[in-house]
Motif scaffolding. Sequence first.
Motif, PDB file in Angstrom:
ATOM      1  N   LYS A 240     -63.823  11.703  85.861  1.00 40.94           N
ATOM      2  CA  LYS A 240     -64.009  12.721  86.882  1.00 40.94           C
ATOM      3  C   LYS A 240     -62.668  13.343  87.255  1.00 40.94           C
ATOM      4  O   LYS A 240     -62.553  14.561  87.405  1.00 40.94           O
ATOM      5  N   ALA A 241     -61.661  12.505  87.412  1.00 43.50           N
ATOM      6  CA  ALA A 241     -60.328  13.012  87.753  1.00 43.50           C
ATOM      7  C   ALA A 241     -59.846  13.976  86.674  1.00 43.50           C
ATOM      8  O   ALA A 241     -59.256  15.016  86.950  1.00 43.50           O
ATOM      9  N   ARG A 242     -60.117  13.602  85.428  1.00 44.81           N
ATOM     10  CA  ARG A 242     -59.703  14.452  84.313  1.00 44.81           C
ATOM     11  C   ARG A 242     -60.410  15.806  84.382  1.00 44.81           C
ATOM     12  O   ARG A 242     -59.797  16.860  84.219  1.00 44.81           O
ATOM     13  N   SER A 243     -61.694  15.731  84.657  1.00 40.60           N
ATOM     14  CA  SER A 243     -62.484  16.952  84.769  1.00 40.60           C
ATOM     15  C   SER A 243     -61.938  17.855  85.878  1.00 40.60           C
ATOM     16  O   SER A 243     -61.788  19.062  85.704  1.00 40.60           O
ATOM     17  N   VAL A 244     -61.609  17.229  87.007  1.00 34.52           N
ATOM     18  CA  VAL A 244     -61.079  17.999  88.142  1.00 34.52           C
ATOM     19  C   VAL A 244     -59.759  18.679  87.764  1.00 34.52           C
ATOM     20  O   VAL A 244     -59.524  19.857  88.078  1.00 34.52           O
ATOM     21  N   ARG A 245     -58.898  17.948  87.040  1.00 30.77           N
ATOM     22  CA  ARG A 245     -57.622  18.535  86.627  1.00 30.77           C
ATOM     23  C   ARG A 245     -57.824  19.721  85.678  1.00 30.77           C
ATOM     24  O   ARG A 245     -57.177  20.749  85.802  1.00 30.77           O
ATOM     25  N   TYR A 246     -58.752  19.548  84.735  1.00 28.92           N
ATOM     26  CA  TYR A 246     -59.006  20.628  83.784  1.00 28.92           C
ATOM     27  C   TYR A 246     -59.576  21.865  84.477  1.00 28.92           C
ATOM     28  O   TYR A 246     -59.246  22.998  84.114  1.00 28.92           O
ATOM     29  N   VAL A 247     -60.444  21.629  85.464  1.00 31.39           N
ATOM     30  CA  VAL A 247     -61.014  22.757  86.213  1.00 31.39           C
ATOM     31  C   VAL A 247     -59.889  23.509  86.927  1.00 31.39           C
ATOM     32  O   VAL A 247     -59.827  24.742  86.892  1.00 31.39           O
ATOM     33  N   ALA A 248     -58.977  22.746  87.534  1.00 31.36           N
ATOM     34  CA  ALA A 248     -57.860  23.370  88.252  1.00 31.36           C
ATOM     35  C   ALA A 248     -56.949  24.128  87.286  1.00 31.36           C
ATOM     36  O   ALA A 248     -56.494  25.238  87.577  1.00 31.36           O
ATOM     37  N   ASP A 249     -56.695  23.534  86.109  1.00 30.54           N
ATOM     38  CA  ASP A 249     -55.835  24.197  85.119  1.00 30.54           C
ATOM     39  C   ASP A 249     -56.459  25.509  84.655  1.00 30.54           C
ATOM     40  O   ASP A 249     -55.768  26.507  84.469  1.00 30.54           O
TER      41      ASP A 249
ATOM     42  N   LEU B 273     -40.527  28.139  71.642  1.00 26.91           N
ATOM     43  CA  LEU B 273     -40.984  27.513  72.875  1.00 26.91           C
ATOM     44  C   LEU B 273     -41.871  26.330  72.555  1.00 26.91           C
ATOM     45  O   LEU B 273     -41.838  25.310  73.211  1.00 26.91           O
ATOM     46  N   ALA B 274     -42.661  26.500  71.499  1.00 24.16           N
ATOM     47  CA  ALA B 274     -43.545  25.413  71.104  1.00 24.16           C
ATOM     48  C   ALA B 274     -42.728  24.159  70.814  1.00 24.16           C
ATOM     49  O   ALA B 274     -43.126  23.061  71.136  1.00 24.16           O
ATOM     50  N   ILE B 275     -41.540  24.391  70.252  1.00 20.90           N
ATOM     51  CA  ILE B 275     -40.692  23.255  69.945  1.00 20.90           C
ATOM     52  C   ILE B 275     -40.109  22.656  71.207  1.00 20.90           C
ATOM     53  O   ILE B 275     -40.064  21.460  71.370  1.00 20.90           O
ATOM     54  N   GLY B 276     -39.700  23.530  72.104  1.00 21.97           N
ATOM     55  CA  GLY B 276     -39.159  23.037  73.362  1.00 21.97           C
ATOM     56  C   GLY B 276     -40.145  22.093  74.021  1.00 21.97           C
ATOM     57  O   GLY B 276     -39.783  21.061  74.537  1.00 21.97           O
ATOM     58  N   GLY B 277     -41.389  22.465  73.951  1.00 25.27           N
ATOM     59  CA  GLY B 277     -42.410  21.687  74.630  1.00 25.27           C
ATOM     60  C   GLY B 277     -42.664  20.353  73.964  1.00 25.27           C
ATOM     61  O   GLY B 277     -42.751  19.331  74.625  1.00 25.27           O
ATOM     62  N   VAL B 278     -42.764  20.376  72.674  1.00 24.75           N
ATOM     63  CA  VAL B 278     -43.139  19.142  71.999  1.00 24.75           C
ATOM     64  C   VAL B 278     -41.901  18.347  71.600  1.00 24.75           C
ATOM     65  O   VAL B 278     -41.960  17.154  71.380  1.00 24.75           O
ATOM     66  N   GLY B 279     -40.777  19.029  71.547  1.00 26.51           N
ATOM     67  CA  GLY B 279     -39.539  18.319  71.290  1.00 26.51           C
ATOM     68  C   GLY B 279     -39.272  18.075  69.824  1.00 26.51           C
ATOM     69  O   GLY B 279     -38.604  17.126  69.460  1.00 26.51           O
ATOM     70  N   GLY B 280     -39.755  18.920  68.957  1.00 25.99           N
ATOM     71  CA  GLY B 280     -39.506  18.682  67.541  1.00 25.99           C
ATOM     72  C   GLY B 280     -39.588  19.952  66.746  1.00 25.99           C
ATOM     73  O   GLY B 280     -38.987  20.942  67.103  1.00 25.99           O
ATOM     74  N   TYR B 281     -40.335  19.901  65.687  1.00 28.60           N
ATOM     75  CA  TYR B 281     -40.444  21.033  64.801  1.00 28.60           C
ATOM     76  C   TYR B 281     -41.529  21.982  65.289  1.00 28.60           C
ATOM     77  O   TYR B 281     -42.151  21.755  66.302  1.00 28.60           O
TER      78      TYR B 281
ATOM     79  N   ASP C 279     -55.410  19.085  76.744  1.00 34.81           N
ATOM     80  CA  ASP C 279     -54.709  17.834  76.956  1.00 34.81           C
ATOM     81  C   ASP C 279     -53.190  18.072  76.917  1.00 34.81           C
ATOM     82  O   ASP C 279     -52.447  17.607  77.770  1.00 34.81           O
ATOM     83  N   GLU C 280     -52.777  18.835  75.923  1.00 34.51           N
ATOM     84  CA  GLU C 280     -51.361  19.133  75.750  1.00 34.51           C
ATOM     85  C   GLU C 280     -50.832  19.934  76.942  1.00 34.51           C
ATOM     86  O   GLU C 280     -49.747  19.686  77.466  1.00 34.51           O
ATOM     87  N   LEU C 281     -51.617  20.920  77.357  1.00 32.95           N
ATOM     88  CA  LEU C 281     -51.238  21.763  78.490  1.00 32.95           C
ATOM     89  C   LEU C 281     -51.035  20.909  79.740  1.00 32.95           C
ATOM     90  O   LEU C 281     -50.044  21.045  80.454  1.00 32.95           O
ATOM     91  N   ARG C 282     -51.988  20.016  79.975  1.00 38.82           N
ATOM     92  CA  ARG C 282     -51.904  19.142  81.160  1.00 38.82           C
ATOM     93  C   ARG C 282     -50.670  18.252  81.082  1.00 38.82           C
ATOM     94  O   ARG C 282     -49.948  18.074  82.051  1.00 38.82           O
ATOM     95  N   GLY C 283     -50.394  17.732  79.895  1.00 39.48           N
ATOM     96  CA  GLY C 283     -49.224  16.883  79.713  1.00 39.48           C
ATOM     97  C   GLY C 283     -47.933  17.623  80.025  1.00 39.48           C
ATOM     98  O   GLY C 283     -47.044  17.108  80.685  1.00 39.48           O
ATOM     99  N   LEU C 284     -47.866  18.883  79.575  1.00 41.83           N
ATOM    100  CA  LEU C 284     -46.672  19.692  79.824  1.00 41.83           C
ATOM    101  C   LEU C 284     -46.523  20.009  81.306  1.00 41.83           C
ATOM    102  O   LEU C 284     -45.418  20.024  81.836  1.00 41.83           O
TER     103      LEU C 284
END
Lengths: 263, 172
Positions: free
Chosen positions: A38-47, A96-104, B152-157
């Motif tokens: 439920k918490a996960r669902s709430v976070r996704y709704v907010a996102d 930016l994608a790299i910045g986020g994931v920290g790699g390639y 999931d990735e978005l939330r993690g970031l």
Amino acid sequence: MTRRDFSERDIHMALDGELPVDERAAYDAWLEANPEMKARSVRYVADRAALRAAFAGVLDEPVPARLKKIVFDEAPVETAASSSRWWRAAAAAAMLAIGGVGGYVAGIDNLGLEDPAEDQLAEQAIAAHLIYAAEQRHAVEVPASDKDHLQTWLSNRVGLKLVAPDLAAQGFQLVGGRLLPAGESKAAMLLYEDAKGERISLFVTAESAEKTKGTYGSGEDGPEAIYWLDKGYGCAVVGSLPRAQLTAVAKSAYSQLIAGLAS
Amino acid sequence: MDEKKAAILGEIPRLRRYARSLLRDRDSADDLVQDCLERALVRLDNWQTGDSPRRWLFTIMHHLFIDQMRKVNRRGEAAMLPLEAREAQAAPAEQVESIASREIIDALQAISPDRRAALVMVAIEGFSYAEAANILGVPAGTLMSRIARGRDELRGLLDDAARRRAIRIVEK
């Protein structure tokens, strides 16, 4: 009312309006009974609300004249140069994608868009990993206890100065290596294992004319390869680790292999 | 003006929004829309009457976007960058964004392009899974997996960003 087991997948379906109406009540009950979900669902709704809010203003902006003009112009012409204008922003986005994931490049995986050469390298590396990493007793031809011989032998066969990277900082110990066919040439496979028995492999060939790098997934849940090709060699790190962890391993392996090649 | 052109004109605001979510920078996003419109008008005959103009245009634009991302990927433009590089990327001056909006826009840019496109299609543009899968040219299962991983990735970031903000506050 339909009775079935729900999972995280249903959270996405419910959020996106894809959950069948007759399953909704059972889903809601499941959510109530699973606070974590439920918490996960709430976070996704907010996102989602935040995402929509962040871009809502765009619809109210006046349409730029240059865009209107294209539609109204009598004789449209497709200009070859036009598509290059926003290329830099796409490059920035990739960075930016790299910045986020920290790699390639957290790349265009599973789209079948990669170059054939890197496709081949990644596919061969993943295939080798699937076969040999699963072997307990016959995973390698030469064990890590014979590391010097392993390095000399593989270097001679593959035609590269190969140094087995030390991945202890990432929690991985060398198990050993083997020689494999790779198209018309040969490849070296180095197998590593962590304390929990999780295995990753390095796949190195001497055959590459181009310079590129990226990631390649074998399927939704299969192992993933992070590869790079440079003049004269190609390498892929394969494993089923979380992307960030695999990236960290790949970075370390990369710098050590480069240093080894140059030594 | 003929009906087809009127329908295309009506879709421009939505195309601009989709482009903006893919590329962030306003001018670059409009360049992408411009390319999409140019290509669409050259191929007006390919658009079958009865087919949704929105789906047709989004498909064209998505292909343009993916083609470019592929080229970027191949050119190896995206070398390894430290995490801080993302923060150094200044937001365009004319775009006034709240902190929350900027954070989520940054996070959206940081997830992989295919996941970003899938998530935006469904979560912002409101396409159904079937429509989005059709536009992106992937099986429904792949689409669902991209949406799930993208969220999931978005939330993690966003969690990371919140943590970094908290650390900075402590350091002050």
